[in-house]
Design a protein around this motif. Structure first.
Motif, PDB file in Angstrom:
ATOM      1  N   PHE A 143       1.048  -1.025  -0.118  1.00  0.00           N
ATOM      2  CA  PHE A 143       0.130   0.194   0.073  1.00  0.00           C
ATOM      3  C   PHE A 143       0.995   1.274  -0.231  1.00  0.00           C
ATOM      4  O   PHE A 143       0.648   2.432  -0.510  1.00  0.00           O
ATOM      5  CB  PHE A 143      -0.900   0.358   1.488  1.00  0.00           C
ATOM      6  N   LYS A 144       1.231   1.253   0.811  1.00  0.00           N
ATOM      7  CA  LYS A 144       3.151   2.420   0.590  1.00  0.00           C
ATOM      8  C   LYS A 144       3.203   2.791  -0.583  1.00  0.00           C
ATOM      9  O   LYS A 144       3.551   3.809  -0.970  1.00  0.00           O
ATOM     10  CB  LYS A 144       4.192   2.232   2.025  1.00  0.00           C
ATOM     11  N   GLU A 145       3.259   1.407  -0.873  1.00  0.00           N
ATOM     12  CA  GLU A 145       4.254   1.794  -2.383  1.00  0.00           C
ATOM     13  C   GLU A 145       3.566   1.888  -4.085  1.00  0.00           C
ATOM     14  O   GLU A 145       3.971   2.865  -4.672  1.00  0.00           O
ATOM     15  CB  GLU A 145       5.282   0.637  -2.983  1.00  0.00           C
ATOM     16  N   ASN A 146       1.757   1.769  -3.342  1.00  0.00           N
ATOM     17  CA  ASN A 146       1.000   2.038  -4.035  1.00  0.00           C
ATOM     18  C   ASN A 146       0.026   2.813  -4.558  1.00  0.00           C
ATOM     19  O   ASN A 146      -1.231   2.759  -4.957  1.00  0.00           O
ATOM     20  CB  ASN A 146       1.139   0.529  -4.852  1.00  0.00           C
ATOM     21  N   LYS A 147      -0.102   3.810  -3.707  1.00  0.00           N
ATOM     22  CA  LYS A 147      -0.827   5.117  -3.250  1.00  0.00           C
ATOM     23  C   LYS A 147      -1.260   5.609  -4.536  1.00  0.00           C
ATOM     24  O   LYS A 147      -0.747   6.407  -4.978  1.00  0.00           O
ATOM     25  CB  LYS A 147      -0.738   5.726  -2.188  1.00  0.00           C
ATOM     26  N   GLY A 148      -2.460   6.123  -4.391  1.00  0.00           N
ATOM     27  CA  GLY A 148      -3.037   6.256  -5.898  1.00  0.00           C
ATOM     28  C   GLY A 148      -3.125   5.725  -7.381  1.00  0.00           C
ATOM     29  O   GLY A 148      -3.877   6.207  -8.456  1.00  0.00           O
ATOM     30  N   LYS A 149      -2.475   3.819  -7.337  1.00  0.00           N
ATOM     31  CA  LYS A 149      -2.789   2.798  -8.035  1.00  0.00           C
ATOM     32  C   LYS A 149      -3.385   1.943  -8.021  1.00  0.00           C
ATOM     33  O   LYS A 149      -4.227   1.865  -7.402  1.00  0.00           O
ATOM     34  CB  LYS A 149      -0.983   2.472  -7.892  1.00  0.00           C
ATOM     35  N   SER A 150      -3.650   1.023  -8.595  1.00  0.00           N
ATOM     36  CA  SER A 150      -4.322  -0.176  -7.923  1.00  0.00           C
ATOM     37  C   SER A 150      -3.887  -1.658  -8.203  1.00  0.00           C
ATOM     38  O   SER A 150      -2.613  -1.482  -8.535  1.00  0.00           O
ATOM     39  CB  SER A 150      -5.519  -0.224  -9.864  1.00  0.00           C
ATOM     40  N   ILE A 151      -4.404  -2.100  -7.266  1.00  0.00           N
ATOM     41  CA  ILE A 151      -4.070  -3.674  -6.808  1.00  0.00           C
ATOM     42  C   ILE A 151      -5.381  -4.617  -7.554  1.00  0.00           C
ATOM     43  O   ILE A 151      -6.187  -4.125  -7.186  1.00  0.00           O
ATOM     44  CB  ILE A 151      -3.602  -3.263  -4.757  1.00  0.00           C
ATOM     45  N   GLY A 152      -4.994  -5.700  -7.624  1.00  0.00           N
ATOM     46  CA  GLY A 152      -5.726  -6.612  -7.398  1.00  0.00           C
ATOM     47  C   GLY A 152      -5.505  -8.178  -6.581  1.00  0.00           C
ATOM     48  O   GLY A 152      -4.596  -8.630  -6.713  1.00  0.00           O
ATOM     49  N   LEU A 153      -7.083  -8.093  -6.918  1.00  0.00           N
ATOM     50  CA  LEU A 153      -7.475  -9.545  -6.035  1.00  0.00           C
ATOM     51  C   LEU A 153      -6.985 -10.714  -6.690  1.00  0.00           C
ATOM     52  O   LEU A 153      -8.608 -11.103  -7.102  1.00  0.00           O
ATOM     53  CB  LEU A 153      -8.520  -9.917  -4.735  1.00  0.00           C
ATOM     54  N   PHE A 154      -6.272 -11.612  -7.044  1.00  0.00           N
ATOM     55  CA  PHE A 154      -6.426 -13.034  -8.006  1.00  0.00           C
ATOM     56  C   PHE A 154      -6.783 -14.102  -7.128  1.00  0.00           C
ATOM     57  O   PHE A 154      -6.052 -14.277  -6.359  1.00  0.00           O
ATOM     58  CB  PHE A 154      -5.709 -13.395  -8.619  1.00  0.00           C
ATOM     59  N   VAL A 165     -10.683 -11.565  -9.521  1.00  0.00           N
ATOM     60  CA  VAL A 165     -12.264 -11.189  -8.430  1.00  0.00           C
ATOM     61  C   VAL A 165     -12.257 -10.409  -8.183  1.00  0.00           C
ATOM     62  O   VAL A 165     -13.633  -9.559  -8.118  1.00  0.00           O
ATOM     63  CB  VAL A 165     -12.291 -12.492  -7.051  1.00  0.00           C
ATOM     64  N   SER A 166     -11.507  -9.014  -7.457  1.00  0.00           N
ATOM     65  CA  SER A 166     -11.736  -7.614  -7.088  1.00  0.00           C
ATOM     66  C   SER A 166     -10.657  -6.670  -7.328  1.00  0.00           C
ATOM     67  O   SER A 166      -9.386  -7.082  -7.291  1.00  0.00           O
ATOM     68  CB  SER A 166     -12.106  -7.737  -5.750  1.00  0.00           C
ATOM     69  N   LYS A 167     -10.624  -5.536  -7.269  1.00  0.00           N
ATOM     70  CA  LYS A 167      -9.883  -4.642  -7.941  1.00  0.00           C
ATOM     71  C   LYS A 167     -10.040  -3.160  -6.630  1.00  0.00           C
ATOM     72  O   LYS A 167     -11.305  -2.949  -6.409  1.00  0.00           O
ATOM     73  CB  LYS A 167      -9.998  -4.038  -9.255  1.00  0.00           C
ATOM     74  N   LEU A 168      -8.884  -2.250  -6.463  1.00  0.00           N
ATOM     75  CA  LEU A 168      -8.992  -1.367  -5.570  1.00  0.00           C
ATOM     76  C   LEU A 168      -8.005  -0.715  -5.724  1.00  0.00           C
ATOM     77  O   LEU A 168      -6.927  -0.538  -6.277  1.00  0.00           O
ATOM     78  CB  LEU A 168      -8.491  -2.006  -3.795  1.00  0.00           C
ATOM     79  N   THR A 169      -8.578   0.512  -5.980  1.00  0.00           N
ATOM     80  CA  THR A 169      -7.062   2.159  -5.860  1.00  0.00           C
ATOM     81  C   THR A 169      -6.803   1.990  -4.373  1.00  0.00           C
ATOM     82  O   THR A 169      -7.857   2.737  -3.534  1.00  0.00           O
ATOM     83  CB  THR A 169      -8.286   3.143  -6.411  1.00  0.00           C
ATOM     84  N   VAL A 170      -5.405   2.632  -4.156  1.00  0.00           N
ATOM     85  CA  VAL A 170      -5.290   2.203  -3.105  1.00  0.00           C
ATOM     86  C   VAL A 170      -5.469   3.776  -2.861  1.00  0.00           C
ATOM     87  O   VAL A 170      -4.936   4.935  -3.549  1.00  0.00           O
ATOM     88  CB  VAL A 170      -3.882   1.966  -2.706  1.00  0.00           C
TER      89      VAL A 170
END
Length: 219
Positions: free
Chosen positions: A158-169, A175-180
């Motif tokens: 989360f610290k390295e991806n603030k403002g970006k997206s992460i995905g749960l695979f 299956v789900s996607k989040l903007t940090v």
């Protein structure tokens, strides 16, 4: 708590009909509590029944035999082809990964409409349990509980991806996607806006069984 918009979906698989057959599975259950063991046995049976439904097959009979150190399922299935397909699905390796947004040319996975994602090192081995529930609007939700090591990795991600997206695979599917939005990480991740509580329960059963139950065909 981080909240993810849901992309959960249920696939439909169809199998040709065949003669009925009896199959046995021994269940190796990884848990330290009798209560969780009982919950995983029940969840395993629900997983079996749902997958047979997707395979257009039915259980003619079922029996769960439980002893102190062994759990056996005896299933009579009305299609031998579906029984074979069920076994292939149940013994397939389970995988879960939290991945970070990446340029497509450097990505480990590219998902149409969602872009590229690369590994973070956060996988199924860092997940302890999934709890299904309802959100305030009556839709389904799931809470993912991670190990202390998993929470440490999440903090870095989360610290390295603030403002970006992460995905749960799960099983190689997004299956789900989040903007940090913040580098702050709590003890868990919550996925909200799942279309129904039933779908949330299906997801929780599938992941918990995948994490903690091994099916071995037996005679």
């Amino acid at each position: 708590m981080k909240r993810l918009g849901a992309l959960l979906s249920v696939s439909l698989l169809l199998a040709a009909c065949g003669g009925s057959t009896v199959v046995y599975y021994k269940l190796a259950i990884r848990t330290d509590t009798p209560e969780q063991r009982d919950e995983l046995i029940a969840a395993s049976m629900r997983v079996v029944e749902r997958r047979l439904s997707h395979l257009a097959a039915n259980l003619s009979d079922k029996k769960v035999q439980v002893s102190d150190d062994e759990v056996t399922l005896k299933l009579e299935i009305d299609s031998s082809e579906a029984a074979d397909a069920l076994t292939a699905e149940l013994i397939a390796p389970f995988s879960l990964r939290v991945m970070q947004e990446a340029p497509t040319e450097k990505a480990d996975i590219v998902v149409e409409g969602h872009g590229g994602f690369s590994e973070t090192g956060l996988t199924q081995k860092h997940l302890q349990w999934v709890i299904a529930g309802k959100d305030e609007g009556g839709k389904g939700s799931v809470q993912l509980l991670f190990t202390p090591e998993g929470r440490t990795i999440m903090g870095k991600v989360f610290k390295e991806n603030k403002g970006k997206s992460i995905g749960l695979f799960v099983r190689e599917k997004l299956v789900s996607k989040l903007t940090v939005e913040s580098a702050e990480v709590k003890d868990d991740i919550i996925i909200t806006d799942i279309p129904s509580a039933e779908m949330a329960e299906i997801f929780a059963d599938d992941v918990n069984v995948g994490l903690r139950v091994t099916f071995t065909p037996s005679t």
